[in-house]
Design an enzyme around this catalytic site. Structure first.
Site, short mmCIF file in Angstrom:
data_model
loop_
_atom_site.label_atom_id
_atom_site.label_comp_id
_atom_site.label_asym_id
_atom_site.label_seq_id
_atom_site.Cartn_x
_atom_site.Cartn_y
_atom_site.Cartn_z
N SER A 96 0.78 -1.31 0.01
CA SER A 96 -0.02 -0.07 -0.03
C SER A 96 0.96 1.42 -0.28
O SER A 96 1.96 1.29 0.73
CB SER A 96 -0.99 0.04 1.16
OG SER A 96 -1.85 1.06 1.34
N SER A 104 -9.12 -1.95 3.50
CA SER A 104 -9.01 -2.57 2.18
C SER A 104 -9.34 -3.87 2.16
O SER A 104 -9.64 -4.49 3.03
CB SER A 104 -7.60 -2.36 1.69
OG SER A 104 -7.23 -2.35 0.29
N LYS A 152 -13.72 -5.13 3.24
CA LYS A 152 -14.83 -3.86 3.13
C LYS A 152 -15.90 -4.27 3.16
O LYS A 152 -16.75 -3.32 3.68
CB LYS A 152 -14.50 -3.27 1.48
CG LYS A 152 -13.18 -2.73 1.28
CD LYS A 152 -13.13 -1.94 -0.04
CE LYS A 152 -11.60 -1.18 -0.24
NZ LYS A 152 -11.72 -0.45 -1.97
N ASN A 159 -14.50 1.86 3.44
CA ASN A 159 -12.87 1.94 3.43
C ASN A 159 -12.54 2.79 4.31
O ASN A 159 -11.23 2.87 4.42
CB ASN A 159 -12.73 2.11 2.02
CG ASN A 159 -12.78 3.57 1.75
OD1 ASN A 159 -13.69 4.40 2.12
ND2 ASN A 159 -12.04 4.25 0.92
N ASP A 177 -13.96 5.89 -1.50
CA ASP A 177 -13.78 5.26 -2.87
C ASP A 177 -14.26 6.03 -4.01
O ASP A 177 -13.79 6.47 -5.28
CB ASP A 177 -13.75 3.89 -2.95
CG ASP A 177 -12.52 3.03 -2.36
OD1 ASP A 177 -11.67 3.58 -2.28
OD2 ASP A 177 -12.99 1.97 -1.84
N GLY A 220 -16.83 -4.55 -14.18
CA GLY A 220 -16.74 -5.12 -12.61
C GLY A 220 -17.28 -4.15 -11.65
O GLY A 220 -17.16 -3.05 -11.69
N GLY A 244 -16.99 -4.91 -8.18
CA GLY A 244 -16.65 -5.36 -6.81
C GLY A 244 -16.16 -4.33 -5.84
O GLY A 244 -16.97 -3.22 -5.77
N ALA A 271 -13.93 -1.95 -5.78
CA ALA A 271 -14.09 -0.49 -6.27
C ALA A 271 -15.27 -0.21 -7.31
O ALA A 271 -15.57 0.93 -7.49
CB ALA A 271 -12.65 -0.46 -7.10
N TYR A 303 -3.59 1.55 -10.29
CA TYR A 303 -2.60 2.69 -10.06
C TYR A 303 -0.95 2.13 -10.08
O TYR A 303 -0.17 2.94 -9.95
CB TYR A 303 -2.54 3.40 -8.90
CG TYR A 303 -2.66 2.76 -7.44
CD1 TYR A 303 -1.64 2.74 -6.94
CD2 TYR A 303 -3.85 2.38 -6.81
CE1 TYR A 303 -1.38 1.74 -5.75
CE2 TYR A 303 -3.78 1.28 -5.60
CZ TYR A 303 -2.35 1.39 -5.16
OH TYR A 303 -2.40 0.51 -3.93
N GLY A 359 -5.50 4.81 -11.67
CA GLY A 359 -6.30 5.07 -10.56
C GLY A 359 -5.28 5.61 -9.52
O GLY A 359 -5.93 5.81 -8.45
#
Length: 289
Positions: free
Chosen positions: A20, A67, A71, A92, A107, A131, A133, A135, A234, A256
């Site tokens: 992270s 994270s 979550k 988060n 987020d 997607g 999930g 994010a 990212y 990201g």
């Protein structure tokens, strides 16, 4: 400032946690603002999540960043959820209010503000999202709350489909955005939705780690120049998806990092009541001006 008896702690609760960038981001911000706070990363085994949340109370921490894979799992361990976190069904950011823990999600705010930083507005626009999930869910709901007109949600037929359909229902019932679920396996439908969109957002995690060479869209003709392509990954800073979008001369190709920075800034404000020095953090941590 030096660590002393008054130093307050914030922690990242994740598994794994060592990768992270949050500790570097927040500790630099604390130093810039001369704040007597510290941010540490804790790799928590899933079986120990209740004890980790209990430590926030026991150690009188300001709170925590949460994270993957926690979550959703963290929710029953908290005392309160804010309205957006209830809609999203994920947290988060945890804030400790004198022993009572409130869960937030930043987020989605991070996504919307990252777009703003690049001059992209959501109001009245159409977005295709792949997607749904950890994010994708806050991205979908916060985008709808921010004025998005139409949302096409694509997801593979796995255990996350139920959540995808729930998110679409929540958006249609509680916002002015019109959302529709589609199976990601239908490639022709996926291509046509992207072609008709102002924004394409990939929240699948393809393009990072062991999936670094993967992308859902490898044909530049699927994109058009007058659109935005946003990849929530990212690291690396440029994914295969982004390279394909650049081949198509897409106007705004975004990774990201801005989402990470802006969600962190929103969490920073919740924990401390202070604004994060975003420009300084962007320059020092992400090496951007």
């Amino acid at each position: 400032m030096e660590i002393d008896g008054h130093t307050k702690l914030i922690g990242l609760i994740a598994h794994p946690a060592a990768h992270s960038q949050s500790p570097a981001m927040h500790n630099f911000a604390f130093s810039q603002e001369q704040m007597n706070d510290r941010f540490l990363a804790f790799d928590v085994d899933p079986d120990n999540l209740p004890q980790a949340i209990g430590a926030i109370r026991a150690f009188k921490m300001l709170g925590a960043s949460v994270s993957m894979p926690f979550k959703q799992a963290v929710i029953p361990l908290l005392d309160h959820l804010d309205a957006a976190a209830k809609m999203i069904g994920a947290v988060n950011t945890v804030v400790n209010h004198d022993g009572e823990l409130t869960g937030y999600t930043t987020d989605g705010i991070g996504f919307v503000n990252a777009l703003k930083d690049d001059g992209v507005a959501l109001a009245g626009k159409t977005m295709t999202l792949a997607g749904i999930g950890g994010a994708g869910t806050p991205i979908a709901i916060q985008s709808a709350l921010s004025g998005l007109k139409t949302l096409n949600v694509f997801n593979i037929n796995d255990s996350s489909v139920a959540n995808a359909k729930r998110v679409v229902q929540v958006i249609n019932e509680q916002t002015d955005c019109h959302a529709t679920f589609y199976p990601l396996e239908n490639r022709a439908q996926f291509r046509d939705a992207i072609a008709a969109s102002d924004l394409y957002t990939d929240a699948t995690g393809l393009g990072m780690g062991k999936l670094i060479d993967k992308t859902l869209v490898d044909d530049p003709t699927w994109f058009h120049p007058n659109m935005t392509v946003f990849d929530t990954v990212y690291a690396p800073a440029e994914t295969k998806l982004m390279r394909v979008a650049k081949q198509a001369k897409v106007a705004h190709v975004i990774n990201g990092q801005g989402m990470l920075l802006n969600q962190g800034a929103a969490a920073f404000k919740l924990w401390t009541g202070h604004e994060m020095p975003v420009a300084a953090v962007r320059h020092e941590i992400f090496k951007e001006d």
